[in-house]
Write an enzyme that holds these catalytic residues in place. Structure first.
Site, PDB file in Angstrom:
ATOM      1  N   ARG A   1      10.855 -62.072 -64.379  1.00 57.43           N
ATOM      2  CA  ARG A   1      12.027 -62.359 -63.573  1.00 57.43           C
ATOM      3  C   ARG A   1      12.531 -61.064 -62.944  1.00 57.43           C
ATOM      4  NH1 ARG A   1      13.001 -67.016 -61.815  1.00 57.43           N
ATOM      5  NH2 ARG A   1      15.188 -66.456 -61.595  1.00 57.43           N
ATOM      6  N   ILE A   2      12.942 -61.145 -61.677  1.00 59.76           N
ATOM      7  CA  ILE A   2      13.600 -60.012 -61.038  1.00 59.76           C
ATOM      8  C   ILE A   2      15.074 -60.083 -61.391  1.00 59.76           C
ATOM      9  CG2 ILE A   2      14.219 -58.941 -58.848  1.00 59.76           C
ATOM     10  CD1 ILE A   2      11.619 -60.002 -57.679  1.00 59.76           C
TER      11      ILE A   2
ATOM     12  N   HIS B   1       4.850 -51.560 -66.732  1.00 59.34           N
ATOM     13  CA  HIS B   1       4.288 -52.060 -65.471  1.00 59.34           C
ATOM     14  C   HIS B   1       2.812 -51.700 -65.426  1.00 59.34           C
ATOM     15  CE1 HIS B   1       4.314 -53.380 -61.313  1.00 59.34           C
ATOM     16  NE2 HIS B   1       3.628 -52.300 -61.006  1.00 59.34           N
TER      17      HIS B   1
ATOM     18  N   THR C   1      15.820 -49.820 -63.677  1.00 56.73           N
ATOM     19  CA  THR C   1      16.918 -49.564 -62.754  1.00 56.73           C
ATOM     20  C   THR C   1      16.957 -50.700 -61.730  1.00 56.73           C
ATOM     21  OG1 THR C   1      15.585 -48.311 -61.155  1.00 56.73           O
ATOM     22  CG2 THR C   1      16.570 -47.070 -63.010  1.00 56.73           C
TER      23      THR C   1
END
Length: 217
Positions: free
Chosen positions: A102-103, A120, A152
């Site tokens: 999810r962003i 990542h 962030t």
């Protein structure tokens, strides 16, 4: 951002882990924490999908699990607000994103500034976003890998905690390269989380420093 002082290894930390699928990085962290006797409590594993296979693993290891389904909310903001309420019930020192697809909104990320990690599957800043292995193969790079970073509001651009590189071979498919990277993720992510738990990470702006604990100094 204020500097984070090192703490003694005796300080017990609390972690909440977020997943969306099988949670293999979550499994690696749970296994490492147990095998290496980290000073940590994995308070909860939370998924945005009820069918996440990783929830079964967490339950089998006595970890509280719950689901906050994004499909039940009409906006990212509403979903993030609900997720934040659940997470904060556990007062975690660290939130770990382990394949959480999810962003997250800026307000959510800022609430956990300096205490939320992600992994990542690329050597950031190269290949942010999705399909990283496809991007790497298309670019013809000779090295690919994974990056652990503080989260962030800028997607996949937070301060880097650790990286690991793997060779890219001429015969590689996306699947083969993905598996090679994933094997290394299962090593580097638990190591980085342990550094945080033991108070060895100091975040200074966009830079992360690995330092000894007070007890070790």
């Amino acid at each position: 951002m204020a500097l984070q002082p090192a703490v003694t290894m005796r300080t017990m930390r609390s972690i909440v882990i977020l997943i969306s699928g099988r949670g293999s990085n979550m499994e690696a962290i749970v296994r490492a924490a147990k095998a290496e006797c980290w000073p940590v409590s994995i308070a909860a594993v939370i998924s945005n999908r009820a069918d996440s296979a990783g929830l079964d693993f967490a339950r089998e290891h006595g970890i509280f699990t719950t689901v906050v389904a994004n499909k039940d909310y009409s906006s990212r903001e509403q979903f993030d607000a609900a997720l934040r309420i659940i997470i904060d019930e556990f007062s975690p020192d660290l939130v770990v994103l382990a394949g959480f697809m999810r962003i997250l909104t800026s307000s959510f990320v800022e609430h956990y500034a300096g205490r939320m990690l992600n992994i990542h599957p690329s050597l950031l800043p190269s290949f942010p976003g999705l399909a990283t292995h496809r991007q790497a193969l298309a670019a013809g790079v000779k090295l690919h890998g994974a990056t652990v970073h503080f989260v962030t509001p800028d997607l996949d651009h937070g301060p880097i905690v650790a990286q690991v590189a793997v060779p890219v071979l001429g015969s590689d498919s996306e699947e083969v390269l993905s598996e090679r990277v994933l094997q290394q993720e299962h090593l580097i992510y638990p190591r980085a989380v342990r550094w945080f738990v033991e108070g060895k990470l100091r975040l200074d702006g966009t830079r992360v420093y690995l330092e000894p604990t007070v007890e070790q100094a």
